[in-house]
Design an enzyme around this catalytic site. Sequence first.
Site, PDB file in Angstrom:
ATOM      1  N   ASP A   1       0.839  -1.206   0.000  1.00 55.83           N
ATOM      2  CA  ASP A   1       0.000   0.000   0.000  1.00 55.83           C
ATOM      3  C   ASP A   1       0.869   1.250   0.000  1.00 55.83           C
ATOM      4  O   ASP A   1       1.985   1.247   0.537  1.00 55.83           O
ATOM      5  CB  ASP A   1      -0.916  -0.026   1.234  1.00 55.83           C
ATOM      6  CG  ASP A   1      -2.106   0.907   1.086  1.00 55.83           C
ATOM      7  OD1 ASP A   1      -2.357   1.389  -0.031  1.00 55.83           O
ATOM      8  OD2 ASP A   1      -2.786   1.154   2.102  1.00 55.83           O
TER       9      ASP A   1
ATOM     10  N   HIS B   1       2.322   3.233  -9.049  1.00 50.48           N
ATOM     11  CA  HIS B   1       2.113   1.790  -9.223  1.00 50.48           C
ATOM     12  C   HIS B   1       3.296   1.172  -9.974  1.00 50.48           C
ATOM     13  O   HIS B   1       3.761   0.087  -9.642  1.00 50.48           O
ATOM     14  CB  HIS B   1       0.806   1.519  -9.980  1.00 50.48           C
ATOM     15  CG  HIS B   1      -0.419   1.982  -9.228  1.00 50.48           C
ATOM     16  ND1 HIS B   1      -0.642   1.633  -7.908  1.00 50.48           N
ATOM     17  CD2 HIS B   1      -1.480   2.751  -9.592  1.00 50.48           C
ATOM     18  CE1 HIS B   1      -1.782   2.179  -7.504  1.00 50.48           C
ATOM     19  NE2 HIS B   1      -2.303   2.863  -8.502  1.00 50.48           N
TER      20      HIS B   1
ATOM     21  N   SER C   1      -7.756  -5.659  -5.163  1.00 50.03           N
ATOM     22  CA  SER C   1      -8.882  -6.209  -4.399  1.00 50.03           C
ATOM     23  C   SER C   1     -10.174  -6.070  -5.205  1.00 50.03           C
ATOM     24  O   SER C   1     -10.247  -5.277  -6.154  1.00 50.03           O
ATOM     25  CB  SER C   1      -9.028  -5.464  -3.063  1.00 50.03           C
ATOM     26  OG  SER C   1      -9.561  -4.168  -3.281  1.00 50.03           O
TER      27      SER C   1
ATOM     28  N   LEU D   1       9.892 -20.999  -4.255  1.00 51.55           N
ATOM     29  CA  LEU D   1       8.909 -20.109  -3.632  1.00 51.55           C
ATOM     30  C   LEU D   1       7.541 -20.215  -4.325  1.00 51.55           C
ATOM     31  O   LEU D   1       7.465 -20.194  -5.556  1.00 51.55           O
ATOM     32  CB  LEU D   1       9.424 -18.666  -3.769  1.00 51.55           C
ATOM     33  CG  LEU D   1       8.469 -17.546  -3.352  1.00 51.55           C
ATOM     34  CD1 LEU D   1       8.345 -17.490  -1.836  1.00 51.55           C
ATOM     35  CD2 LEU D   1       8.968 -16.192  -3.879  1.00 51.55           C
TER      36      LEU D   1
HETATM   37  C1  IPE Z   1      -5.493  -2.807  -0.214  1.00 49.78           C
HETATM   38  O1  IPE Z   1      -5.170  -1.472  -0.364  1.00 49.78           O
HETATM   39  C2  IPE Z   1      -5.474  -3.496  -1.542  1.00 49.78           C
HETATM   40  C3  IPE Z   1      -4.181  -3.634  -2.184  1.00 49.78           C
HETATM   41  C4  IPE Z   1      -3.024  -3.290  -1.697  1.00 49.78           C
HETATM   42  C5  IPE Z   1      -4.208  -4.252  -3.480  1.00 49.78           C
HETATM   43  P1  IPE Z   1      -6.288  -0.327  -0.503  1.00 49.78           P
HETATM   44  O2  IPE Z   1      -5.546   0.932  -0.643  1.00 49.78           O
HETATM   45  O3  IPE Z   1      -7.219  -0.695  -1.596  1.00 49.78           O
HETATM   46  O4  IPE Z   1      -7.063  -0.435   0.865  1.00 49.78           O
HETATM   47  P2  IPE Z   1      -7.942   0.617   1.658  1.00 49.78           P
HETATM   48  O5  IPE Z   1      -8.992   1.105   0.708  1.00 49.78           O
HETATM   49  O6  IPE Z   1      -7.023   1.728   2.077  1.00 49.78           O
HETATM   50  O7  IPE Z   1      -8.487  -0.128   2.827  1.00 49.78           O
HETATM   51  C1  IPE Z   2      -1.685   0.174  -3.362  1.00 52.18           C
HETATM   52  O1  IPE Z   2      -1.461   1.554  -3.440  1.00 52.18           O
HETATM   53  C2  IPE Z   2      -1.903  -0.433  -4.713  1.00 52.18           C
HETATM   54  C3  IPE Z   2      -3.287  -0.863  -4.969  1.00 52.18           C
HETATM   55  C4  IPE Z   2      -4.279  -0.774  -4.148  1.00 52.18           C
HETATM   56  C5  IPE Z   2      -3.522  -1.448  -6.269  1.00 52.18           C
HETATM   57  P1  IPE Z   2      -2.625   2.620  -3.375  1.00 52.18           P
HETATM   58  O2  IPE Z   2      -3.017   2.982  -4.764  1.00 52.18           O
HETATM   59  O3  IPE Z   2      -3.731   2.118  -2.522  1.00 52.18           O
HETATM   60  O4  IPE Z   2      -1.884   3.823  -2.701  1.00 52.18           O
HETATM   61  P2  IPE Z   2      -2.489   4.863  -1.651  1.00 52.18           P
HETATM   62  O5  IPE Z   2      -3.051   4.073  -0.519  1.00 52.18           O
HETATM   63  O6  IPE Z   2      -3.544   5.647  -2.375  1.00 52.18           O
HETATM   64  O7  IPE Z   2      -1.315   5.702  -1.270  1.00 52.18           O
HETATM   65 MG    MG Z   3      -4.160   2.348  -0.550  1.00 50.36          MG
END
Ligand code: IPE
Ligand code: IPE
Ligand code: MG
Length: 258
Positions: free
Chosen positions: A33, A50, A78, A144
């Site tokens: 995240d 990303h 997700s 792995l």
């Molecule tokens: C969780 O992160 C999903 C992934 C890392 C793929 P999100 O950024 O989507 O989660 P929330 O919305 O902050 O809970």
């Molecule tokens: C996690 O990074 C990647 C995915 C959920 C696909 P985010 O896109 O959720 O990054 P933040 O949480 O907005 O910083």
């Molecule tokens: Mg996020």
Amino acid sequence: MAGLFGKKKTGAPGAGENSLPERLPRHVAIIMDGNGRWAEKRRLPRAAGHQAGTEALREIIRFSSDIGIGYLTIYAFSTENWSRPQDEVGALMALLLRYFRSEIDELCEKNVRIVILGDVDGLPTAQREAVLNAMERSKDNTGLTLSIALNYGGRQEILRAAKKLCERALAGEDPAAFTMADLESGLYTAGMPDVDLVIRTSGEERLSNLLPWQTVYSELVFDPTLWPDFTKERYLEDLRAYAGRDRRFGGRNGAAGK
Ligand code: IPE
Ligand code: IPE
Ligand code: MG
């Protein structure tokens, strides 16, 4: 382990800053995240975050494989992530395709087995074909196990497993005899050990629908690092935090039996 970071240790074995902890988790799950915040801090488009995240991922997969982690699960997308703006979802899907195309050879060379956790049928055609191809190509690898949670939702996974039990009951099996192992056999993770350690980067402290069944006794480490800045050194610190935990599983003695 000497030379993990390409430099020789001089201290006693196992005592160096870069040494591996004695007790490694068998199954690590990472909630990657913070890509968006990483990009926003740099005034870059979120897609750049990303993209940068895939570099961190490459390093962590390699390192996990090198130190002998058995199972690494990464949360890539997700079921709730579809609710993001269309351009971001499109960028993530395009990145996914590029990722599989560029990484599959090296992953196979490293003997990594790729498994997808989630609803593959719900992916666009090109992405679906790329992930199915990666699973097929790597299915006999013995190193792995890399599980990629993709179009994954934990509640959806449990519901799907429950439906499989319903089908078995309708086919004549006695539902009163169903065990937890029967339910587990219908999860995407069938045959894998429970998650020992969940690492979530970016400072958020929640699981966001990741593997609710498999994490009931997981140790949780919330690392403040934004995912694109995550390094094997940070990872090692989180592995050390895990090694220091006393896992009791509801009993009175630590897992080490002291
Ligand atoms: C969780 O992160 C999903 C992934 C890392 C793929 P999100 O950024 O989507 O989660 P929330 O919305 O902050 O809970
Ligand atoms: C996690 O990074 C990647 C995915 C959920 C696909 P985010 O896109 O959720 O990054 P933040 O949480 O907005 O910083
Ligand atoms: Mg996020």
